[in-house]
Structures are given as structure tokens and as C-alpha cells.
Design a protein around this motif. Structure first.
Motif, PDB file in Angstrom:
ATOM      1  N   PHE A  29       0.839  -1.204   0.000  1.00  0.00           N
ATOM      2  CA  PHE A  29       0.000   0.000   0.000  1.00  0.00           C
ATOM      3  C   PHE A  29       0.874   1.254   0.000  1.00  0.00           C
ATOM      4  N   ALA A  30       1.868   1.292   0.920  1.00  0.00           N
ATOM      5  CA  ALA A  30       2.723   2.480   1.028  1.00  0.00           C
ATOM      6  C   ALA A  30       3.477   2.718  -0.279  1.00  0.00           C
ATOM      7  N   GLY A  31       4.067   1.642  -0.814  1.00  0.00           N
ATOM      8  CA  GLY A  31       4.799   1.798  -2.057  1.00  0.00           C
ATOM      9  C   GLY A  31       3.900   2.287  -3.168  1.00  0.00           C
ATOM     10  N   MET A  32       2.659   1.789  -3.176  1.00  0.00           N
ATOM     11  CA  MET A  32       1.749   2.166  -4.254  1.00  0.00           C
ATOM     12  C   MET A  32       1.319   3.629  -4.147  1.00  0.00           C
ATOM     13  N   VAL A  33       1.219   4.147  -2.920  1.00  0.00           N
ATOM     14  CA  VAL A  33       0.888   5.566  -2.762  1.00  0.00           C
ATOM     15  C   VAL A  33       1.911   6.413  -3.527  1.00  0.00           C
ATOM     16  N   PHE A  34       3.197   6.069  -3.362  1.00  0.00           N
ATOM     17  CA  PHE A  34       4.235   6.857  -4.035  1.00  0.00           C
ATOM     18  C   PHE A  34       4.221   6.604  -5.540  1.00  0.00           C
ATOM     19  N   ALA A  35       3.966   5.353  -5.940  1.00  0.00           N
ATOM     20  CA  ALA A  35       3.894   5.050  -7.370  1.00  0.00           C
ATOM     21  C   ALA A  35       2.757   5.836  -8.023  1.00  0.00           C
ATOM     22  N   VAL A  36       1.595   5.852  -7.359  1.00  0.00           N
ATOM     23  CA  VAL A  36       0.431   6.561  -7.895  1.00  0.00           C
ATOM     24  C   VAL A  36       0.727   8.051  -8.038  1.00  0.00           C
ATOM     25  N   VAL A  37       1.305   8.618  -6.981  1.00  0.00           N
ATOM     26  CA  VAL A  37       1.625  10.038  -6.999  1.00  0.00           C
ATOM     27  C   VAL A  37       2.605  10.337  -8.135  1.00  0.00           C
ATOM     28  N   GLY A  38       3.612   9.491  -8.272  1.00  0.00           N
ATOM     29  CA  GLY A  38       4.601   9.705  -9.319  1.00  0.00           C
ATOM     30  C   GLY A  38       4.023   9.561 -10.709  1.00  0.00           C
ATOM     31  N   ILE A  39       3.175   8.543 -10.888  1.00  0.00           N
ATOM     32  CA  ILE A  39       2.616   8.282 -12.216  1.00  0.00           C
ATOM     33  C   ILE A  39       1.619   9.357 -12.617  1.00  0.00           C
ATOM     34  N   LEU A  40       0.631   9.615 -11.744  1.00  0.00           N
ATOM     35  CA  LEU A  40      -0.394  10.593 -12.107  1.00  0.00           C
ATOM     36  C   LEU A  40       0.157  12.018 -12.107  1.00  0.00           C
ATOM     37  N   GLY A  41       1.184  12.261 -11.287  1.00  0.00           N
ATOM     38  CA  GLY A  41       1.775  13.595 -11.254  1.00  0.00           C
ATOM     39  C   GLY A  41       2.851  13.789 -12.307  1.00  0.00           C
ATOM     40  N   HIS A  42       3.066  12.777 -13.147  1.00  0.00           N
ATOM     41  CA  HIS A  42       4.092  12.826 -14.196  1.00  0.00           C
ATOM     42  C   HIS A  42       5.461  13.133 -13.639  1.00  0.00           C
ATOM     43  N   PHE A  43       5.787  12.647 -12.443  1.00  0.00           N
ATOM     44  CA  PHE A  43       7.178  12.789 -12.015  1.00  0.00           C
ATOM     45  C   PHE A  43       7.710  11.448 -11.496  1.00  0.00           C
ATOM     46  N   SER A  44       7.470  10.405 -12.302  1.00  0.00           N
ATOM     47  CA  SER A  44       7.893   9.072 -11.874  1.00  0.00           C
ATOM     48  C   SER A  44       9.411   8.942 -11.846  1.00  0.00           C
ATOM     49  N   LYS A  45      10.131   9.759 -12.658  1.00  0.00           N
ATOM     50  CA  LYS A  45      11.600   9.679 -12.619  1.00  0.00           C
ATOM     51  C   LYS A  45      12.122  10.273 -11.311  1.00  0.00           C
ATOM     52  N   THR A  46      11.520  11.390 -10.890  1.00  0.00           N
ATOM     53  CA  THR A  46      11.885  11.965  -9.593  1.00  0.00           C
ATOM     54  C   THR A  46      11.546  10.985  -8.471  1.00  0.00           C
ATOM     55  N   THR A  47      10.396  10.318  -8.604  1.00  0.00           N
ATOM     56  CA  THR A  47       9.994   9.326  -7.607  1.00  0.00           C
ATOM     57  C   THR A  47      11.087   8.279  -7.428  1.00  0.00           C
ATOM     58  N   LEU A  48      11.611   7.786  -8.541  1.00  0.00           N
ATOM     59  CA  LEU A  48      12.655   6.771  -8.454  1.00  0.00           C
ATOM     60  C   LEU A  48      13.913   7.326  -7.784  1.00  0.00           C
ATOM     61  N   LEU A  49      14.163   8.613  -8.022  1.00  0.00           N
ATOM     62  CA  LEU A  49      15.315   9.255  -7.391  1.00  0.00           C
ATOM     63  C   LEU A  49      15.161   9.231  -5.861  1.00  0.00           C
ATOM     64  N   PHE A  50      13.931   9.465  -5.393  1.00  0.00           N
ATOM     65  CA  PHE A  50      13.685   9.449  -3.949  1.00  0.00           C
ATOM     66  C   PHE A  50      13.783   8.036  -3.375  1.00  0.00           C
ATOM     67  N   PHE A  51      13.689   7.035  -4.246  1.00  0.00           N
ATOM     68  CA  PHE A  51      13.782   5.641  -3.799  1.00  0.00           C
ATOM     69  C   PHE A  51      15.225   5.123  -3.861  1.00  0.00           C
ATOM     70  N   LEU A  52      16.200   6.043  -3.972  1.00  0.00           N
ATOM     71  CA  LEU A  52      17.597   5.608  -4.104  1.00  0.00           C
ATOM     72  C   LEU A  52      18.044   4.591  -3.051  1.00  0.00           C
ATOM     73  N   PRO A  53      17.754   4.809  -1.741  1.00  0.00           N
ATOM     74  CA  PRO A  53      18.191   3.802  -0.758  1.00  0.00           C
ATOM     75  C   PRO A  53      17.577   2.437  -1.044  1.00  0.00           C
ATOM     76  N   GLN A  54      16.292   2.436  -1.452  1.00  0.00           N
ATOM     77  CA  GLN A  54      15.639   1.167  -1.755  1.00  0.00           C
ATOM     78  C   GLN A  54      16.246   0.534  -3.005  1.00  0.00           C
ATOM     79  N   ILE A  55      16.550   1.393  -4.008  1.00  0.00           N
ATOM     80  CA  ILE A  55      17.174   0.865  -5.224  1.00  0.00           C
ATOM     81  C   ILE A  55      18.533   0.268  -4.889  1.00  0.00           C
TER      82      ILE A  55
END
Lengths: 447, 447
Positions: free
Chosen positions: B290-316
């Protein structure tokens, strides 16, 4: 093999009808839903039993253990085929707007806004949200075995997204005033605005439909069977509207209804195949809530919630007939399902003992009256004239009172047949009474 | 007592800010979410244990049994506060259109259609549908303990409603081309249309975000903690956009993001209160998805999915670092969480035995290199120079390699601190690199 053939057939329908009518794709997705549920149910049964979701079939020799809550498979599959059907519902708009997927200019959006029916889309999405919430809360009920007074109101909570979107998006809260009432109170207004009360009314419909299906249960196949019959009745009513050349709001409402009901029939028929006598799975509360909510959603968003209630007449009768036992006026045993007799495989009325615990005094004459009207079966001591016991007050037991003991499958099909006849009569009644009460009927005269 | 005070405070905020900004009501609903989750968790714990949803806390003396899957409470509460917040998000439009609930003329609708942002509403509803599907599938995973290869793709299935509505409603599938690439391939086009590949890309984001949170786990409070830190980073980025006077699409995207993230922080903080060291409940997969999807949804619908991935650097980083063990290049024990030492309450690195089962030959020099770079801890036999064992390759173990054994809570907070620092750097980096790569940055220069 048959599954693959059916799937190919479904895809062919969807592709062929995609430009013609969204109903075609609804039929296609309905077939896909049938196949998916039919394939999934035997695969997941063991997993359900493993985590404690199972029940004993009381009306079979040896009381076999079979998986419970399997209806959640139907409900989940329904949701996902509805997700996939969204583009096909709006196919003609997508084609007009330069073919979805190729719109790369932001400036186009302002013209699209008028072309693409966003309000229809949000209507549809809110319906799916409501159904998904119903499934989620239904699953919570099946898992945690909530108390009756809690679960009774669950559907109202699940209906919140629907009501909120209704508020934001439509806010139509007026109801037509019957012509004779207009004359009675001497008003020329044809409608009255109920405001907030309309939302309470809609919430009540959302509570009633799911619970009434959940209450009329206890015989193999009855929960799904009655939902299928209801679906058929809704479908006949919708087709009637759509083929009689009705236009405007009524047409859109019934098209919307059809697009939701047709795939519902697909997933339900597959469930019925496994749940009919002799049942290999039980459906669980999730499915009952989900099925009831499909009809509530269709009635509410389609603005024909009064007609919806008319189609629920057998369930309403069952509820009123059950009321004396539910509200404690007549003693109510824990289970009221009919009694299975192992020697002849027939179902007999189950009975409430009225000696150990007496019914409320006010009920004594009523019970005797119902007995005279053949609406209940009483055992009366011929010497003292006291009531010894009565058949439990459910539609299922009443069928046995009327037609004598019968096998479980025959019992189920008789109830379904009765329900179907009542439903067809209700369709006729609705258009007759509609004309009489409101001076016109929206099937023939469009406001 | 404090709960009642907080609730009153929340309602006051919602009422006061309803005409000013939807952000106010988001804060109010966030507080309500916090209170609801905080009150519910202690009440439902026993019911969860009763139906088998419990786990053993391996990092405490005596391995106490505590309820599992409690994060589903946060997720469900989040959904319902979002339902209730819909009218407040669209309050200004409702007021313009004669005050929602009083619209009784059908003829008004055509003018409303242009005023009321139906496309925003359907965007929002599709986000909620996606999150609700995630919860439903997450619950299925928690209940049935699905296989790893099945559950890995679950988020993609849950994202279907989002992608479908994206297709129907936006269909923007172009991405900007970095300036140096433009010069490299000698094109004057500033963007490229990825078409169907863009949907694969979005599905990948939807798969990655939930799973990456689910993988970075094993220490009390870490799943919720990292989600809260992510939420804070997203929020800071959004506030930056909104306060710098950016207009147009970027502003709307980040307002939308803020409206989803703020209530998410409320329900997550309450969960953190119960899940932090020493944990009284476990969160379960449902919450991670659920938590991960909140960020995915925000990134996808807000058209900033690349920035989203940048914020996931520790997870990546954690994912890439884990990859050799996940894909079997290095032996992987069943559990990789750090080892609890009962005598000093400290957490030590858990280790993979490399004698019984050897790592793939190609990994031998890599492991030694990583050891030199202090990115792994190896025990090497000084006589034969063979590797005896290695610390398990997770970010959690790496922290212990770097900073030595520490107590579980300190371990969790160090990881969160590291994550926060990286996140803040990512925000700076994103706007710096954005300017360099694309010749402009949408924070300062609006396209």
C-alpha cells in the motif's frame, strides 16, 4: 479445451463489437469472467480450507467439509474484468479524440474535456470503488466473523464512496410526487427535493439490498441463484428500455445498468455451477454483500432505486416474514435452515419450540391467523389448544409448508422460479403503476 | 481524552480551511486518520492473532508473539478518510455551482460540466481504486502466503485501474529528451513518444515501489519508518513547488501529490507508534504494498515518476546490493535479518555460510573487492585464503558493517537518517540535474 474456445469467442465478441456498442464488450467480458471463475474455484479451494475458511454442509449425509467464502473469487474477478472493460466502454470517445494513446499536445485537452464524458467515467469509477469497498469489508466479515449489529451496517460504510461522488457529481435529490398526492395536497409541483434525506434513503437501499440477499440463504445455490434471477430481471428491464427507443437520461441509466449486470451474470453463473446442489463450495458473506451492492449501485446511480426495491419483493417479503423471529417476538433457534432427513434425502421444515420459551402474547392470535392463511405451520395440542411449535418463519420453510417436503435442489429451484415470476410481474406492475401514479411512465413518455 | 481533543482540532482545521485550500482539509483528515488508527490498533490485535495472523519477534528475548498484518488497519482507514475528503477537495467548485446538493435542474448540468473538473475527480478516483486493489491483493498475500514469484507481480495487477484510467483519460506517453542526447543524435525534438512502452514503464514503477519497501524490512519500525521518511521527502518537494509560485500542470501535480501524501503520513505515524521498537504489532505485506503504491500513484499521475525513483535511491541500492543473493549468485539463507544477541541486546550482522555452499566463481573476486571497499564483511581463512562466510547483502547488515553492532532501535533510526539525508540530496540533485539535462527545470522555468 472448452475454456480456451470460450475465451477465443469472448475476445472475438469484444473486438467485433468495440465500435458498435459497449454492450458487446460487456458480453465478451462476461464470458471471460465465467471462464476465469470456473478455472480458479477448484484451484483455490484447498488454500481456503487451509486458512480456516470452510464450513459443514448440514444437509448432506456425514456433513462434509467444503471451502467457504469462495464467492470472493467471483467478486474479485468481476472487479478486474470491469477494470479491463473501461476502455471499451468509452471506445467511441477515444476514437473521436484522435485515438487514445496518440494525444501528445496539451492544448488539445480543453476540447477533449467537452467531448469525453468524464462525468460518466467518474460515475463508473465510483461504482467500482463502492463494490471494491464492499468486497474488502465483506472479506473482513468473513475473516473476523463480526457481530450481527456491526455487519448489518457494513454496506453503508462501503457505499460512502458512491454517495460522496453522487454528492459531488450529481446532487439530484428530488423525487417525483405521485399525481394523486399532487391533487390531494393541491400542489402543482411535480417533484420534491429531499436534500440530505435522499442520502439517508440511498444509504438504506445500500444496506437493504446486500443484507436481504444474505438473509435469504441456507440452501445450496440459493444465494447465487437469487442473485442470478435478480440479474436477469434487471437485464430484461434494461433491454426493454433500450429496445423501445427510449432516449435521454433513462436510456443512459439502463445502458449503465446493463454494462454492470451482464459481467455480473458471467461471474455468478460460474459460481452457481460450483455452489448448486450438491454444493462443492460455499459462497460466504462477501459474495452476498457484493451481489446486493451491484443492484444497489445500479439502482442508485441509474435513479431507479424504487424499481430496484420492487424487484427485491421476495427478499422484502422474507425480511418482513422473518421479522417476528429476528426481533424476538417469536422464539428464534440459532439456525433456521430446513431440516435434512437422511433416510429420504428430503428437506422438512425446521421448527421453533414454543413450549420451552413462549412467544410474546401479542403474537399468539397472529400466529393462529397466519396458520389459517397457510402462511405458517403450527402444531397445536388438540386437548389444551396451546401451540406446541411452529415452522421457522423464512421463505424457505414457507415453501415446504406450501408444497411439502422436497429435495434440496428442488427446493432451491422452486424458490428461484417463484422469484422469477414475481420479478416479471414486477416489471409489468412497475410500468402500469408508474403510468397511474405519475401520469406518465418513462418507458413511453419521456419527461 | 487527547484523542477527542485532536479530533476537535482536526474538524476545526477542516471547517476553517474548506474555502481557503484543500491542503487544510488534508491536514485535518490526516489528524483524524492518526487518531482512528491509534485507537483501532490495540482493539483489533487479539482478533488478528485469533485467526492466525501473528508472528514471532526474532529480535527479542523469548521471541514474543505479536499480531501481524496490522498495517491493513492503516491502509483501510486511509481509504475511508480519502473518501470523506473528496467533497472538501472540490469544495470551491461545489460552491460555484450553486452549492452542491441544491442543484435540482437538469438543464444546469451542461454548464457545470465545464466548471466542475470531472477529469480531476476521475484521476483521484482511479488513484483510490488502485490503492484499494493493492490492499485487497496485499490482504490475499498476507492470508494465503503467496509464492514469491506470484506476489512480485501483484502490484502490477493492482495498478491496472490506474493505467486504464490513465489510458482513457490522459494518454500522455511522451518523455522529454535530455539536451545532450538531443545534440548527440542531432534532433530538434524535445520529447519522444514511447506509446505502449510508457505503460510498461509505469507498470514497472508500480511493481518496483511496493516491492522495494517490502524488501527493506526486518527491523522493528523500518517498513513504516522508511515510508514516513519517503512521505516527508515527497512533501518537502511538493511544498517547494507550491511555494515557489509555480503554475500550470506542475503545480496541479504537486498539489495532487500533497493531498495524497499528507493523510498517508497521518495513518503511518500512528502505525509507527505501535510498530517502532519494541514492536507491539507487525505491519505485514499489505502495508508495504500500500505504502509503495501511494508513491507510485503520486509519481505516475503527477508525471514525475523519474523523480519518484530518485527518492527511492536507498531502496534501489538495497535491491541492487541484494541482487547477488536474490538471484542465487551468492548463497542466500532463508532469513537475512540481523542476528539478535540476547546478552547485550545488540544486533549483529547475520551471515551466509560460504563453505557448505560456494558462491558462483564469478562472485569470488567481486566479494573480495566489496570487502576492500567496506561494502561487505568477509571472514577469510588466513591460511588457505578461502572465504568462510559473508555478511548478508542487505542495507541493514551493511549499516552494522559500517557502524558496528547496535541496538535494534538505533539501527532503524540510523537507516532512516541516512535515507532522509539521501532524499534531501536527491531533491537538490533533481533540480540541478534537471536544469543541466533538459536545459530548464520545471521548478523555475515552466514549459
Amino acid at each position: 479445451m472448452l475454456s480456451y474456445f470460450l475465451l477465443l469467442f469472448a475476445i472475438a465478441i469484444i473486438v467485433y463489437f468495440k465500435d458498435v456498442s459497449p454492450i458487446g464488450s460487456a458480453v465478451g467480458f462476461s464470458v471471460i469472467g465465467y471462464v476465469a471463475v470456473d478455472v480458479l474455484i477448484p484451484q483455490v479451494g484447498d488454500s481456503f480450507i487451509k486458512i480456516g475458511l470452510f464450513g459443514k454442509d448440514m444437509s448432506k449425509p456425514g456433513r462434509p467439509v467444503i471451502p467457504e467464502t469462495i464467492g470472493s473469487v467471483s467478486a474479485t474477478v468481476y472487479l478486474f474484468i470491469m477494470f479491463f472493460s473501461i476502455p471499451f466502454m468509452f471506445y467511441k470517445y477515444l476514437v473521436i479524440t484522435s485515438g487514445g494513446g496518440n494525444r501528445d499536445l496539451v492544448s488539445q485537452e480543453s476540447t477533449e474535456e467537452q467531448l469525453f464524458p468524464h462525468s460518466k467515467l467518474s460515475e463508473f469509477l465510483s461504482a467500482l470503488l463502492c463494490l471494491e469497498s464492499t468486497i474488502l469489508l465483506g472479506a473482513a466479515d468473513d475473516l473476523f466473523d463480526l457481530r450481527w449489529r456491526h455487519k448489518f451496517f457494513l454496506p453503508a460504510i462501503a457505499a460512502i464512496p458512491l454517495l460522496v461522488v453522487y454528492y459531488v457529481d450529481f446532487s439530484v435529490t428530488h423525487v417525483l410526487i405521485p399525481k394523486f398526492v399532487q391533487e390531494l395536497i393541491g400542489t402543482s409541483k411535480t417533484s420534491i427535493d429531499l436534500g440530505a434525506f435522499y442520502y439517508c434513503y440511498m444509504a438504506s437501499v445500500a444496506i437493504f439490498c446486500p443484507n436481504s440477499i444474505n438473509i435469504l440463504a441456507g440452501v445450496n445455490g440459493l444465494e447465487v441463484g437469487q442473485s442470478i434471477v435478480l440479474g436477469l430481471i434487471f437485464m430484461i428491464n434494461d433491454v426493454l428500455y433500450l429496445t423501445m427507443g427510449v432516449n435521454g437520461h433513462a436510456r443512459e441509466s439502463h445502458l449503465f445498468s446493463l454494462l454492470l449486470i451482464v459481467p455480473f451474470l458471467g461471474v455468478s453463473l460460474a459460481l452457481f455451477k460450483w455452489n448448486r446442489w450438491p454444493a462443492k463450495v460455499f459462497v460466504g458473506d462477501t459474495y452476498c454483500y457484493f451481489a446486493g451492492m451491484v443492484f444497489a449501485v445500479v439502482g442508485i446511480l441509474g435513479h431507479f432505486s424504487k424499481t430496484t426495491l420492487l424487484f427485491f419483493l421476495p427478499q422484502i417479503f422474507n425480511f418482513i416474514y422473518s421479522a417476528p423471529q429476528i426481533f424476538g417476538l417469536v422464539p428464534c433457534p440459532r439456525h433456521r435452515l430446513p431440516k435434512f432427513n437422511e433416510s429420504d434425502w428430503l428437506m422438512y421444515t425446521s421448527r421453533a419450540d414454543l413450549i420451552k420459551e413462549k412467544p410474546k402474547p401479542v403474537m399468539q392470535p397472529i400466529l393462529r391467523l397466519l396458520h389459517k392463511l397457510r402462511l405458517i405451520d403450527l402444531n397445536i395440542d388438540p386437548k389444551t389448544n396451546t401451540i406446541l411449535d411452529c415452522s421457522n418463519m423464512t421463505l424457505i420453510n414457507l415453501m415446504i409448508v406450501w408444497f411439502g417436503p422436497m429435495r434440496e435442489d428442488k427446493l432451491c429451484y422452486s424458490i428461484l422460479a417463484l422469484q422469477f415470476i414475481i420479478g416479471i410481474s414486477a416489471i409489468c406492475l412497475r410500468h402500469l403503476i408508474g403510468s397511474l401514479l405519475f401520469g406518465n411512465d418513462n418507458l413511453w413518455n419521456i419527461v
